[in-house]
Design an enzyme around this catalytic site. Structure first.
Site, PDB file in Angstrom:
ATOM      1  CG  ASP A 198      -2.425  -3.912   5.897  1.00  0.00           C
ATOM      2  OD1 ASP A 198      -3.235  -3.568   4.781  1.00  0.00           O
ATOM      3  OD2 ASP A 198      -1.326  -3.721   5.691  1.00  0.00           O
ATOM      4  CG  HIS A 271      -2.131  -1.477   2.713  1.00  0.00           C
ATOM      5  ND1 HIS A 271      -2.379  -2.875   2.545  1.00  0.00           N
ATOM      6  CD2 HIS A 271      -1.306  -1.126   1.614  1.00  0.00           C
ATOM      7  CE1 HIS A 271      -1.552  -3.300   1.695  1.00  0.00           C
ATOM      8  NE2 HIS A 271      -0.993  -2.320   1.122  1.00  0.00           N
ATOM      9  CD  GLU A 338       1.059  -3.818  -2.029  1.00  0.00           C
ATOM     10  OE1 GLU A 338       1.246  -4.845  -2.750  1.00  0.00           O
ATOM     11  OE2 GLU A 338       0.582  -3.923  -0.845  1.00  0.00           O
TER      12      GLU A 338
HETATM   13  C1  ACM Z   1       4.549  -4.019   1.244  1.00  0.00           C
HETATM   14  O1  ACM Z   1       5.109  -5.275   0.963  1.00  0.00           O
HETATM   15  N1  ACM Z   1       3.547  -3.980   0.531  1.00  0.00           N
HETATM   16  C2  ACM Z   1       5.309  -2.911   1.317  1.00  0.00           C
END
Ligand code: ACM
Length: 558
Positions: A198, A271, A338
């Site tokens: 991440d 991410h 996201e």
């Molecule tokens: C997430 O909670 N961004 C999958």
């Protein structure tokens, strides 16, 4: 009528008696069926007892031997092969695979002539049977452990029963990852979703790209308090670490003995701040050096997306190759959530790529990334899982959809005949509050998920069931995002007892669901295990329920 009532009453009494005297009635998750065997079928194990198992099950026999020793102090021996009946039958535990059992992960546990037998469809089923046996055994040191005569038939309602752990925001050592896997095993889950990368840290060694861990695994500082506090504050501590491929293999082996599959997640194309801190040429701003993120909530706030260029696609192919070779899992998770579009919009080279590939817009570009990686993985005999955003473009694959923004993504995916894992953020995000007492539950992600909300969750939405699409819902999973979970103490507080409630939701299903009886078994049988494991848990769970809160709100109005 009177007779019927009297029969019912006797039945209830019998049940109550069983509940008190036969620990099998305290098992969590609740088995499909338990009947009591009387008299001669009562049985005891002691230091003379032997665990018999087929040669293919020797790792599970050793596992059971160790668990019994830890739990009761009894030192059993293990023997390969089946039990031979002689006049003086030594007390025994017999582990066997029985292919004719009709369900995946099924087991039968029964007592018979001074022995307890676990017949299982497969290794996972055998491990589930072992858990039920361990739950019947005492949790204190003893010379003789009695097992009341019993006949259990058991198998899961859902094929996918998962727990997720984010090790990027905060990392946990290999020894603790094993303990976490033990929690899954105990609760008859079958999948560990390991969120390995991440913005705040890349946590898995990739031999072809060493800077992912020499640079990307380390951040200079960490935000203190909420990331949206003003003024924002940081500590000044370098934080990080990663798992070597040897360590990953060790964890995979550990999980395999316990019937747990590990799905690794490499989150792309968003991410990816830790990636672009390591290799700026993979970003839309190759001439800018960026640090690994030191705050949370990067979406639309700081650039963390991959740029679509040759270097990036070579990178993705190489990384997913290494990951696919490492993990035996059929499924590999590629994230997809996201992914901010603004950095792609602002970048002329990305716009040229979109034109050149005849893509409509940035949403289709996101799907282009997903389909590229799906292609690499399919060629290696793997399938992909992604968060529900991957449905946004023209997803032309057999991807499994993990529905996190509520259930709507999962409902839509099932309509398109994608398989679905439900993990809606309003029920399955165990990083949210489980009480409304800010003295108990301090800094968390906003949202309130008390125990009964988890227990009463049904992963098959009515709309999906009504459309005859229930079979597309593979199961569900709870997620533990660790922004505000810096240590094991906090992690376990968030986990228990909600994970125990979810285990019953996923294993036992809707039939006979009974929150009152669940709470009885939780107190009688499971909380003593939390203590045995030295694990933390939310001690005030009973005070916080959706139902009580509704009542509380009503009372407040009057
Ligand atoms: C997430 O909670 N961004 C999958």
């Amino acid at each position: 009528m009177k007779k019927l009532l009297s029969l019912l009453f006797t039945g209830l009494l019998l049940f109550a008696a069983n509940a008190q005297t036969n620990p099998a009635y305290n098992i969590v998750p609740k088995p499909v069926s338990i009947t009591e065997k009387k008299g001669a079928e009562n049985f005891q194990i002691d230091n003379q007892s032997i665990i018999y198992a087929d040669a293919t099950l020797s790792a599970q026999a050793a596992y059971l031997q160790e668990q019994i020793a830890v739990q009761t102090g009894l030192q059993l021996t293990t023997k390969k092969g089946q039990r031979i009946f002689t006049k003086a039958i030594t007390p025994a535990i017999v582990l066997r695979l029985v292919d004719s059992l009709p369900h995946a992960e099924m087991y039968k546990l029964y007592t018979y002539l001074n022995g307890v037998y676990i017949d299982a469809k497969d290794v996972a089923g055998l491990v589930h049977g072992i858990q039920s046996l361990l739950q019947i055994l005492p949790t204190e040191k003893t010379e003789k452990a009695f097992i009341k005569g019993v006949n259990i038939t058991d198998y899961p309602r859902f094929a996918y029963r998962g727990m997720h752990l984010d090790v990027s925001r905060h990392m946990f050592p290999v020894a603790y990852i094993k303990k976490y896997i033990d929690y899954l095993t105990f609760h008859k889950f079958n999948t560990f979703h390991w969120h390995l990368t991440d913005d705040q840290g890349w946590r898995i060694e990739i031999k072809s790209y060493p800077k992912l861990t020499s640079v990307g695994a380390w951040r200079k500082a960490t935000v203190i308090g909420h990331f949206f506090d003003t003024p924002i504050r940081y500590d000044s501590t370098r934080y990080g670490g990663f798992y070597t491929q040897e360590e990953v293999k060790e964890v995979i082996r550990y999980a395999a003995v316990r019937g747990i599959n590990i799905i690794p997640e490499i989150d792309i194309p968003g991410h990816c701040r830790a990636v672009i801190a390591s290799y700026p040429e993979l970003s839309t701003t190759p001439d800018t050096t960026r640090d690994v993120a030191i705050t949370w909530g990067m979406f639309n706030r700081q650039n963390n997306v991959l740029a679509p260029n040759d270097k990036t696609f070579t990178f993705l192919k190489t990384v997913f190759d290494e990951v696919a070779d490492l993990f035996p899992s059929k499924y590999i998770h590629l994230g997809g959530d996201e992914c901010s579009k603004m950095w792609w919009k602002a970048d002329p080279k990305t716009q040229a790529f979109i034109k050149q590939k005849n893509l409509k817009d940035e949403v289709e570009l996101q799907t282009y990334f997903i389909n590229q990686v799906t292609g690499y993985l399919t060629a290696k005999g793997k399938s992909v899982i992604g968060w529900d955003e991957i449905l946004e473009g023209k997803l032309d694959s057999s991807a499994i959809i993990m529905s996190w923004r509520g259930e709507k993504g999962g409902i839509k995916a099932a309509k398109q005949k994608h398989y679905v894992v439900m993990t809606p953020d309003n029920v399955c995000y165990f990083n949210k509050y489980q009480t409304k007492d800010k003295n108990v539950d301090k800094l968390k992600i906003p949202g309130y998920i008390p125990l009964d909300m988890v227990y009463n969750y049904n992963p098959v939405p009515k709309e999906t069931a009504d459309a005859g699409l229930s079979n597309y819902i593979l199961g569900a999973q709870a997620n533990l995002w660790t922004e505000y979970i810096p240590d094991v103490q906090q992690l376990e507080y968030m986990l228990f007892p909600r994970m125990t409630a979810l285990s019953e939701t996923l294993w036992s299903g809707e039939n006979g669901k009974d929150f009152t009886d669940f709470k009885r078994r939780l107190k009688a049988n499971i909380i003593p295990r939390y203590n045995l494991w030295n694990s933390n848990y939310c001690k005030v769970w009973e005070e916080w329920t959706v139902k009580n809160d509704e009542q509380g709100a009503k009372n407040a109005k009057h």
